[in-house]
Design an enzyme around this catalytic site. Structure first.
Site, PDB file in Angstrom:
ATOM      1  N   VAL A   6       0.846  -1.213   0.000  1.00  0.00           N
ATOM      2  CA  VAL A   6       0.000   0.000   0.000  1.00  0.00           C
ATOM      3  C   VAL A   6       0.872   1.251   0.000  1.00  0.00           C
ATOM      4  O   VAL A   6       0.662   2.177  -0.784  1.00  0.00           O
ATOM      5  CB  VAL A   6      -0.947  -0.003   1.230  1.00  0.00           C
ATOM      6  CG1 VAL A   6      -1.683   1.329   1.342  1.00  0.00           C
ATOM      7  CG2 VAL A   6      -1.940  -1.150   1.129  1.00  0.00           C
TER       8      VAL A   6
ATOM      9  N   ASP B 265      10.901   3.660   5.385  1.00  0.00           N
ATOM     10  CA  ASP B 265      10.818   2.264   5.803  1.00  0.00           C
ATOM     11  C   ASP B 265      11.894   2.049   6.862  1.00  0.00           C
ATOM     12  O   ASP B 265      12.795   2.880   7.030  1.00  0.00           O
ATOM     13  CB  ASP B 265      11.039   1.316   4.599  1.00  0.00           C
ATOM     14  CG  ASP B 265      10.406  -0.054   4.857  1.00  0.00           C
ATOM     15  OD1 ASP B 265       9.387  -0.364   4.244  1.00  0.00           O
ATOM     16  OD2 ASP B 265      10.947  -0.771   5.727  1.00  0.00           O
TER      17      ASP B 265
ATOM     18  N   LEU C 126      -7.269  -0.660  -3.070  1.00  0.00           N
ATOM     19  CA  LEU C 126      -6.475  -1.193  -4.180  1.00  0.00           C
ATOM     20  C   LEU C 126      -6.630  -2.707  -4.257  1.00  0.00           C
ATOM     21  O   LEU C 126      -6.601  -3.384  -3.250  1.00  0.00           O
ATOM     22  CB  LEU C 126      -4.987  -0.899  -3.951  1.00  0.00           C
ATOM     23  CG  LEU C 126      -4.607   0.498  -3.463  1.00  0.00           C
ATOM     24  CD1 LEU C 126      -3.098   0.595  -3.336  1.00  0.00           C
ATOM     25  CD2 LEU C 126      -5.138   1.532  -4.427  1.00  0.00           C
TER      26      LEU C 126
ATOM     27  N   LYS D 294     -17.153 -15.150  -9.931  1.00  0.00           N
ATOM     28  CA  LYS D 294     -16.450 -16.259 -10.590  1.00  0.00           C
ATOM     29  C   LYS D 294     -16.110 -17.303  -9.518  1.00  0.00           C
ATOM     30  O   LYS D 294     -15.374 -16.985  -8.568  1.00  0.00           O
ATOM     31  CB  LYS D 294     -15.142 -15.775 -11.239  1.00  0.00           C
ATOM     32  CG  LYS D 294     -15.321 -14.921 -12.489  1.00  0.00           C
ATOM     33  CD  LYS D 294     -13.958 -14.805 -13.213  1.00  0.00           C
ATOM     34  CE  LYS D 294     -14.025 -13.713 -14.261  1.00  0.00           C
ATOM     35  NZ  LYS D 294     -14.017 -12.355 -13.586  1.00  0.00           N
TER      36      LYS D 294
ATOM     37  N   CYS E  64      -5.840  -9.491   2.247  1.00  0.00           N
ATOM     38  CA  CYS E  64      -6.924  -8.646   2.777  1.00  0.00           C
ATOM     39  C   CYS E  64      -8.172  -9.395   3.184  1.00  0.00           C
ATOM     40  O   CYS E  64      -8.604  -9.320   4.332  1.00  0.00           O
ATOM     41  CB  CYS E  64      -7.267  -7.580   1.742  1.00  0.00           C
ATOM     42  SG  CYS E  64      -5.891  -6.469   1.472  1.00  0.00           S
TER      43      CYS E  64
HETATM   44  C1  UDX Z   1      -9.261  -6.890  -2.172  1.00  0.00           C
HETATM   45  C2  UDX Z   1     -10.306  -5.847  -2.537  1.00  0.00           C
HETATM   46  O1  UDX Z   1     -10.831  -6.144  -3.842  1.00  0.00           O
HETATM   47  C3  UDX Z   1      -9.663  -4.459  -2.556  1.00  0.00           C
HETATM   48  O2  UDX Z   1     -10.632  -3.478  -2.837  1.00  0.00           O
HETATM   49  C4  UDX Z   1      -9.059  -4.197  -1.174  1.00  0.00           C
HETATM   50  O3  UDX Z   1      -8.442  -2.928  -1.152  1.00  0.00           O
HETATM   51  C5  UDX Z   1      -8.036  -5.263  -0.851  1.00  0.00           C
HETATM   52  O4  UDX Z   1      -8.638  -6.565  -0.910  1.00  0.00           O
HETATM   53  P1  UDX Z   1      -7.285  -8.161  -3.372  1.00  0.00           P
HETATM   54  O5  UDX Z   1      -7.076  -8.808  -2.040  1.00  0.00           O
HETATM   55  O6  UDX Z   1      -6.115  -7.668  -4.140  1.00  0.00           O
HETATM   56  O7  UDX Z   1      -8.295  -6.885  -3.193  1.00  0.00           O
HETATM   57  O8  UDX Z   1      -7.982  -9.256  -4.274  1.00  0.00           O
HETATM   58  P2  UDX Z   1      -9.382  -9.413  -5.022  1.00  0.00           P
HETATM   59  O9  UDX Z   1      -9.205  -9.104  -6.442  1.00  0.00           O
HETATM   60  O10 UDX Z   1     -10.443  -8.706  -4.271  1.00  0.00           O
HETATM   61  O11 UDX Z   1      -9.619 -11.003  -4.868  1.00  0.00           O
HETATM   62  C6  UDX Z   1      -9.677 -11.514  -3.552  1.00  0.00           C
HETATM   63  C7  UDX Z   1      -9.810 -13.028  -3.659  1.00  0.00           C
HETATM   64  O12 UDX Z   1     -11.080 -13.368  -4.219  1.00  0.00           O
HETATM   65  C8  UDX Z   1      -8.748 -13.674  -4.557  1.00  0.00           C
HETATM   66  O13 UDX Z   1      -8.321 -14.890  -3.976  1.00  0.00           O
HETATM   67  C9  UDX Z   1      -9.512 -13.935  -5.845  1.00  0.00           C
HETATM   68  O14 UDX Z   1      -8.987 -15.045  -6.573  1.00  0.00           O
HETATM   69  C10 UDX Z   1     -10.899 -14.260  -5.306  1.00  0.00           C
HETATM   70  N1  UDX Z   1     -11.966 -14.010  -6.279  1.00  0.00           N
HETATM   71  C11 UDX Z   1     -12.226 -12.728  -6.676  1.00  0.00           C
HETATM   72  C12 UDX Z   1     -12.703 -15.088  -6.757  1.00  0.00           C
HETATM   73  O15 UDX Z   1     -12.457 -16.243  -6.392  1.00  0.00           O
HETATM   74  N2  UDX Z   1     -13.722 -14.851  -7.627  1.00  0.00           N
HETATM   75  C13 UDX Z   1     -14.019 -13.585  -8.067  1.00  0.00           C
HETATM   76  O16 UDX Z   1     -14.927 -13.431  -8.878  1.00  0.00           O
HETATM   77  C14 UDX Z   1     -13.235 -12.494  -7.589  1.00  0.00           C
END
Ligand code: UDX
Length: 429
Positions: A13, A32, A150, A248, A257
């Site tokens: 971040v 850092d 993000l 999906k 997160c």
């Molecule tokens: C998430 C939030 O989207 C973001 O807004 C926040 O700031 C941080 O956490 P991120 O952790 O980078 O972002 O991943 P994200 O794209 O949200 O996917 C999270 C998990 O869900 C992944 O393991 C992804 O593979 C899974 N996922 C996501 C699915 O299995 N199916 C989907 O349709 C979407």
């Protein structure tokens, strides 16, 4: 109007935040504690895989709007704004560990100029603004919440094209000063109180995780009733209230997160007397999904994986990242090892360094075909697009048995079956 900004923490971040604020024209000093990391960043050596981040950092260094120093105090001493982007790891009991935030605040408190605004960017529990105020021990500076949204793999895009900017402040003047930092982004502004801003972040991630757990559970139902989950989601998604995003099915949700934030949200609710059982259900569906993927693999090899060789495509928690933290791919492979798989060979284009302790028991190979050598089953675990365009005749020739479990519905069943594979996807015939 450009300002002097300090960013404390150069992790995922912090580094992205510092680089894009410099891109917006501000003068940014990132701090850092790791000396070597600061030196590498000042040379433009970006340690994380994130599309466009190298270019942003390079631009910041060349324009001298971006620099890196050791120690929070050094960065904060003449800043007008200080972004706290330090980690808030999950404590044993699921609560967020605020020790790093407190340490950073205590370090910068004595050096801040009056009227400085300290901004909580890290995902922090509701009420953390007060925690930072206490740690600063100053009554002539302000603390504001500005959560980040993000997504890994699209962080730079998400920074420069935010769906919204959320600012939580007790006084309007501080909120407007922070809002002005982002005025060139022309994004919707949500200005609210600190607790609401902190809750927006957790609630957004909890809701997105709920959507994914819902579609994973729906995929399981589709398998039972002989429906195709992709058709079902297509029929659902045209309803604008549902949409197509985050529907999906997969091996479960992971990353740095969702797992942390969903547990923290449950914990925060419990701390304040509410049992968020809906969200607990979302979390347990996710943990069950790992088991169900391992069950799928065992069904594919007629019952037991014990003594067999598993090939795996994908180790990262999602495609276009290099992040292994809380990766569902690793959770599934761990379960297959625990059920007796003798060899697990895995390939992931985002994983160059196989030394991570998270990869214990997995042999990381350098290409997708090597992962298939002698394999009794191939499991697709991360949705890297390159897996779709491989030579499946060659894959079949390398495998002991041409059998694929596709936990991301990445491949086309008919095409793969035409090449002699037994194929099982998620929620599909
Ligand atoms: C998430 C939030 O989207 C973001 O807004 C926040 O700031 C941080 O956490 P991120 O952790 O980078 O972002 O991943 P994200 O794209 O949200 O996917 C999270 C998990 O869900 C992944 O393991 C992804 O593979 C899974 N996922 C996501 C699915 O299995 N199916 C989907 O349709 C979407």
């Amino acid at each position: 109007m450009t300002h002097r900004i300090a960013v404390i923490g150069t992790g995922y971040v912090g580094l992205t935040t510092g680089a894009y604020l410099a891109h917006l024209g501000h003068t940014v000093v990132c701090a850092d504690v790791v000396v070597d990391k600061v030196a590498r960043l000042n040379r433009g050596d970006v340690p994380i895989l994130e599309a466009g981040l190298d270019e942003l950092v390079q631009e910041g260094l060349e324009t001298e709007r971006l620099s890196f120093v050791v120690g929070a105090a050094k960065a904060a001493e003449d800043a007008e704004f200080v972004f706290l982007c330090v980690q808030t790891p999950q404590g044993e009991d699921g609560s967020a560990d605020l020790s790093y935030i407190r340490e950073a605040a205590a370090e910068i408190g004595p050096v801040l100029a009056a009227e400085t605004i300290v901004i909580n960017k890290s995902t922090v529990p509701v009420g953390s603004t007060r925690v930072v105020e206490q740690a600063l021990e100053r009554d002539d500076v302000f603390v504001v919440s500005n959560p980040e949204f993000l997504r890994e793999g699209s962080a730079v895009h998400d920074c420069l094209n935010p769906d919204r900017i959320v600012i939580g402040a007790d006084d309007q003047a501080s909120a407007m000063r922070v809002a002005a930092l982002f005025e060139s982004l022309k994004a919707p502004l949500v200005i609210t109180d600190p607790s609401s801003a902190e809750t927006i972040k957790y609630a957004s991630n909890a809701f997105l995780a709920t959507k994914v757990s819902f579609v994973n559970a729906l995929a399981n139902v589709c398998e039972a009733v002989g429906a195709d989950v992709r058709e079902v989601v297509l029929g659902m998604g045209y309803d604008k209230r549902i949409g197509f995003e985050f529907l999906k099915p997969g091996p479960g949700w992971g990353g740095s997160c969702f797992p942390k934030d969903t547990k923290a949200m449950v914990h925060i609710a419990e701390d304040h007397g509410y049992d968020f059982d809906l969200l607990r259900g979302v979390i347990s569906v996710n943990e069950e999904q790992y088991e169900r993927m391992a069950d799928k693999v065992e069904r594919m090899v007629e019952g037991s994986i014990s003594g067999l060789t598993v090939g795996a495509w994908g180790l990262t928690f999602k495609a276009r990242t290099d992040d292994l933290r809380d990766s569902p791919a690793i959770e599934v492979l761990r379960r297959l090892r625990a059920r007796g798989a003798s060899v697990v060979r895995a390939y992931d284009p985002g994983v160059a360094d196989a030394s991570s302790p998270l990869l214990k028991g997995v042999t990381v190979v350098a290409d997708p075909y090597a992962a298939c050598e002698g394999a009794d089953v191939l499991v697709v675990l991360t949705e890297w697009d390159e897996f779709r365009w491989l030579d499946f005749a060659k894959v079949a020739g390398l495998m002991h048995h041409p059998r694929i479990v596709d936990t991301r519905n990445l491949l086309e069943p008919a095409a793969v079956r035409r090449r002699g594979f037994a194929y099982d996807g998620l929620g599909r015939a």
